[in-house]
Write an enzyme that holds these catalytic residues in place. Sequence first.
Site, PDB file in Angstrom:
ATOM      1  N   GLY A 170       0.822  -1.207   0.000  1.00 19.87           N
ATOM      2  CA  GLY A 170       0.000   0.000   0.000  1.00 19.87           C
ATOM      3  C   GLY A 170       0.852   1.250   0.000  1.00 19.87           C
ATOM      4  O   GLY A 170       1.852   1.354  -0.721  1.00 19.87           O
ATOM      5  N   GLY A 171       0.474   2.206   0.852  1.00 24.51           N
ATOM      6  CA  GLY A 171       1.160   3.498   0.890  1.00 24.51           C
ATOM      7  C   GLY A 171       2.626   3.409   1.239  1.00 24.51           C
ATOM      8  O   GLY A 171       3.416   4.260   0.827  1.00 24.51           O
TER       9      GLY A 171
END
Length: 514
Positions: A170-171
């Site tokens: 993800g991020g």
Amino acid sequence: MHSDKIEEFSEKTKTSLQGGGQDRIKAQHDKGKLTARERINLLLDEGSFVEIDPMVTHHYHEYDMQKKKFFTDGVVGGYGSVGGRQIFVFAYDFTVLGGTLSNMGAKKITKLMDHAVRTGCPIIGIMDSGGARIQEGIMSLDGFADIFYHNQLASGVVPQITASIGPSAGGSVYSPAMTDFVIMVEKAGTMFVTGPDVVKTVLGEEISFDDLGGAMTHGTKSGVSHFVAQNEYECMDYIRKLISYIPQNNSEEPPAKKTDDDPNRLDHNLINIIPDNPLQPYDMKEIINSIIDDREFFEVHELFAPNIIVGYGRMNGKVVGIVANQPLSLAGALDIDSSNKAARFIRFCDSFNIPLITLVDTPGYMPGSNQEHNGIIRHGSKLLYAYCEATVPKITLVIGKAYGGAYIAMGSKNLHTDINYAWPTARCAVLGAEAAIKIMYRKELANADSDDLKKQLIGEFAEKFENPYVAASHGTVDNVIDPAQTRPMLIKALDMLSNKREKQLPRKHGNINL
């Protein structure tokens, strides 16, 4: 009374050093992985690590989080030295809540990044993280956003290096991507925006963690990883070696090193590396190794876009960045990946005062609908932009073919390179002789009965346009040089350019075609 305070301090310090506790440390070791502290100590000079924020904890109570407080809160960070040079370092600690990032963990990281920028030191991040801490909701996402902002602030000011020795999802993958260099460890480091489970749910595609975002995938296909290490020990060796070639910050010169390799050394065998047949491939690395000090070439992005070579060497002890076509791969033609790879490398060298040497042997840009549809025009322009933008000393040597747009893109004179040399074997033209006469003399060749006319026309074209003396007569090549003298000629040019100063018009920033 004071003894009670000291005893409490000792107890808290001991607890902090144990991260998530002995069971979690054992679980990390059972996976064949080192802990965050072991990794930092492996990288830094012995005994040099000074920790910052070892007593930090999170401050959340939802989902019984008050029962899951650990000192350091999943990030171990501080400063120390590598080869005697100060650096800042942080490592995600998988033994603490799976190395998930909390708001306080992000504050620790951004504090270290602030220190690195203010003191002009490289910063190294070691990834082994489950991503944003779900229990903290949007605050953990805001923490990642703060880190990204600081990556941008530090970009081009101090070197930023990432070691991927565990999961990043993800991020958390975007901070490594914003740093200058990424080293991934095989069978340990993984990076992906969405994991295999999401891929299966959304697309019905079955794929393993390693195939989706493992070290070899990012080393060979995506180009996210600049180096692929076999284990954590080799990973730290890569970082130490990389630091030995780059400066502390953008206001310093890269570290020079004494050498016994004679700057005036000749190599009469160089010319023999080039085949008589221009269609026959050869290994450009043989030429690179010959001209640099002690044959020590540190290649970057070796597994990605191998049709172009980038990396560091020294010439008379001073660091240079080398960009070179590789005839062994795609005949040295430029394509999307090689344009991106070289442009990124050139911009790093320019940011950190590393002179550029370009070795040219390319038949042109890679043709085909796949390249056109995927944006070779857009991506190819990045290489042009990077050369035009760079103000460090730029020296180009044309060794073999230099045709069409690729001739221009590989550091040609009118991109404001400083010194352009050519070997007698160089061929500079809009097209190669055979391709050119097929266009220019289409009718004549169609009506001819033999190959004699074709050979005659190819010879005439080569004499009029292709040979390096034509380029030299126009001053777009400063000189045609004896291949044996390549090393001394390049070193003299670097010495001449050592005080180069070039001012650009004031602007916020240019708009490179990303």
